[in-house]
Motif scaffolding. Structure first.
Motif, PDB file in Angstrom:
ATOM      1  N   ALA A  29      41.473  48.685  39.491  1.00 21.94           N
ATOM      2  CA  ALA A  29      40.903  49.949  39.949  1.00 21.94           C
ATOM      3  C   ALA A  29      41.518  51.136  39.222  1.00 21.94           C
ATOM      4  O   ALA A  29      40.900  52.195  39.100  1.00 21.94           O
ATOM      5  CB  ALA A  29      41.097  50.107  41.459  1.00 21.94           C
ATOM      6  N   GLU A  30      42.743  50.946  38.723  1.00 22.26           N
ATOM      7  CA  GLU A  30      43.427  51.997  37.975  1.00 22.26           C
ATOM      8  C   GLU A  30      43.229  51.854  36.469  1.00 22.26           C
ATOM      9  O   GLU A  30      43.870  52.546  35.681  1.00 22.26           O
ATOM     10  CB  GLU A  30      44.923  51.975  38.306  1.00 22.26           C
ATOM     11  CG  GLU A  30      45.246  52.343  39.736  1.00 22.26           C
ATOM     12  CD  GLU A  30      44.902  53.776  40.085  1.00 22.26           C
ATOM     13  OE1 GLU A  30      44.881  54.622  39.166  1.00 22.26           O
ATOM     14  OE2 GLU A  30      44.641  54.046  41.269  1.00 22.26           O
ATOM     15  N   GLY A  31      42.357  50.918  36.073  1.00 23.32           N
ATOM     16  CA  GLY A  31      42.030  50.793  34.656  1.00 23.32           C
ATOM     17  C   GLY A  31      42.834  49.761  33.896  1.00 23.32           C
ATOM     18  O   GLY A  31      42.680  49.640  32.664  1.00 23.32           O
ATOM     19  N   ALA A  32      43.688  49.018  34.584  1.00 20.08           N
ATOM     20  CA  ALA A  32      44.481  48.000  33.899  1.00 20.08           C
ATOM     21  C   ALA A  32      43.629  46.780  33.574  1.00 20.08           C
ATOM     22  O   ALA A  32      42.612  46.514  34.224  1.00 20.08           O
ATOM     23  CB  ALA A  32      45.671  47.593  34.758  1.00 20.08           C
ATOM     24  N   ARG A  33      44.066  46.038  32.565  1.00 21.65           N
ATOM     25  CA  ARG A  33      43.498  44.732  32.260  1.00 21.65           C
ATOM     26  C   ARG A  33      44.461  43.697  32.838  1.00 21.65           C
ATOM     27  O   ARG A  33      45.672  43.831  32.678  1.00 21.65           O
ATOM     28  CB  ARG A  33      43.348  44.555  30.752  1.00 21.65           C
ATOM     29  CG  ARG A  33      42.381  45.562  30.118  1.00 21.65           C
ATOM     30  CD  ARG A  33      42.365  45.455  28.613  1.00 21.65           C
ATOM     31  NE  ARG A  33      43.590  45.962  28.026  1.00 21.65           N
ATOM     32  CZ  ARG A  33      43.991  45.709  26.769  1.00 21.65           C
ATOM     33  NH1 ARG A  33      43.267  44.911  26.004  1.00 21.65           N
ATOM     34  NH2 ARG A  33      45.101  46.223  26.299  1.00 21.65           N
ATOM     35  N   VAL A  34      43.931  42.690  33.491  1.00 20.06           N
ATOM     36  CA  VAL A  34      44.797  41.797  34.272  1.00 20.06           C
ATOM     37  C   VAL A  34      44.491  40.332  33.972  1.00 20.06           C
ATOM     38  O   VAL A  34      43.341  39.908  33.960  1.00 20.06           O
ATOM     39  CB  VAL A  34      44.627  42.055  35.785  1.00 20.06           C
ATOM     40  CG1 VAL A  34      45.511  41.096  36.586  1.00 20.06           C
ATOM     41  CG2 VAL A  34      44.974  43.506  36.128  1.00 20.06           C
ATOM     42  N   ALA A  35      45.558  39.571  33.760  1.00 16.32           N
ATOM     43  CA  ALA A  35      45.489  38.112  33.759  1.00 16.32           C
ATOM     44  C   ALA A  35      46.188  37.646  35.021  1.00 16.32           C
ATOM     45  O   ALA A  35      47.311  38.076  35.305  1.00 16.32           O
ATOM     46  CB  ALA A  35      46.176  37.535  32.519  1.00 16.32           C
ATOM     47  N   PHE A  36      45.503  36.789  35.787  1.00 17.35           N
ATOM     48  CA  PHE A  36      46.141  36.268  36.983  1.00 17.35           C
ATOM     49  C   PHE A  36      46.032  34.754  36.996  1.00 17.35           C
ATOM     50  O   PHE A  36      45.177  34.159  36.339  1.00 17.35           O
ATOM     51  CB  PHE A  36      45.527  36.864  38.257  1.00 17.35           C
ATOM     52  CG  PHE A  36      44.161  36.345  38.599  1.00 17.35           C
ATOM     53  CD1 PHE A  36      43.994  35.225  39.419  1.00 17.35           C
ATOM     54  CD2 PHE A  36      43.020  36.978  38.128  1.00 17.35           C
ATOM     55  CE1 PHE A  36      42.730  34.755  39.743  1.00 17.35           C
ATOM     56  CE2 PHE A  36      41.754  36.514  38.442  1.00 17.35           C
ATOM     57  CZ  PHE A  36      41.612  35.393  39.259  1.00 17.35           C
TER      58      PHE A  36
END
Length: 253
Positions: A29-36
């Protein structure tokens, strides 16, 4: 306030449900790219699809974090996919509460050692970031003696100690490290919902200890995590941020 996370790459373990899922959603939501990652393939695929449906740049992978080599491989694959790693969030717990050697081993391998494996694999990438951070999800059970003393509480306390040491050791290398210690967190399919259904008297006793009259939500804990991951928290390192609605009574000095 802009959290300055746009374009940053964050790795989150245990990101398919509960606190981890809320952390992933808060970051994107804050614009980060995420690997989970998470252990269950079906849960990972479902979470990835749901989060991507909102336009997020997110990749989910099924990983058994008790396998340090698998954690390291996931970190490297994520770094190659996104081209960088700016932060890691260690969220997985074995939830091994109660006596017995097996609980001790599971708590050690999952709660503590998966965090160590994550940090060691990510560190070369973090050192290339100008806003690097490590955040570990501990628990108020690591801060005081409660029903989860023994293996669970000990390993959660060890996480805080480990992160505090990282903060000191890595400060000169530009990497921050913090812990977040939530109190009781209720969500669909979570341990407290299961407890409510299976042991209603115990659940009622635990709920009565919460001075706010309720348990926390994953999103409330995730807010603390996202705030610490944010580059705006550039001077916050070595802290243990308690998110419990005043549940615990000890003074944290």
């Amino acid at each position: 306030m802009d959290m300055l996370l746009t374009g940053r790459v964050v790795l989150v373990t245990g990101g398919s449900r509960g606190i981890g899922r809320a952390v992933v959603e808060g970051l994107v939501a804050e614009g980060a790219r995420v690997a989970f990652c998470a252990r269950g393939e079906d849960g990972v695929r479902a979470a990835e699809a749901e989060i991507r449906a909102n336009g997020a740049d997110v990749v989910g992978t099924a990983v058994d974090v008790a396998d340090s080599a698998a954690v390291a491989s996931w970190v490297e694959a994520s770094a190659q996919h996104f081209g960088q790693v700016d932060a890691v969030v260690a969220n997985v717990s074995a939830l091994a509460i109660g006596p017995g050697e097996e609980n001790w081993r599971n708590s050690f391998q999952v709660d503590l050692m998966h965090t160590v494996a994550l940090v060691e694999a990510a560190l070369p990438h973090l050192e290339r970031s100008d806003a690097a951070s490590v955040t570990a999800i501990s628990s108020v059970s690591g801060r005081e003696i409660d029903f989860a003393d023994g293996s669970y509480g000990v390993m959660k306390a060890a996480l805080v100690h480990y992160v505090s040491g990282l903060a000191y050791d890595l400060a000169s290398r530009g990497v921050r490290a913090n812990a977040v210690s939530p109190g009781n967190v209720y969500f669909d399919g979570g341990v407290w919902q299961q407890t409510e259904q299976g042991s209603p008297d115990f659940f009622a006793d635990i709920l009565a200890m919460n001075p706010t009259g309720r348990m926390g939500t994953p999103e409330e804990t995730a807010y603390a995590v996202v705030s610490l991951v944010s580059p705006r928290a550039s001077r916050i390192s070595g802290t243990n941020l308690v998110v419990d609605g005043a549940l615990t009574k000890g003074v944290q000095l």
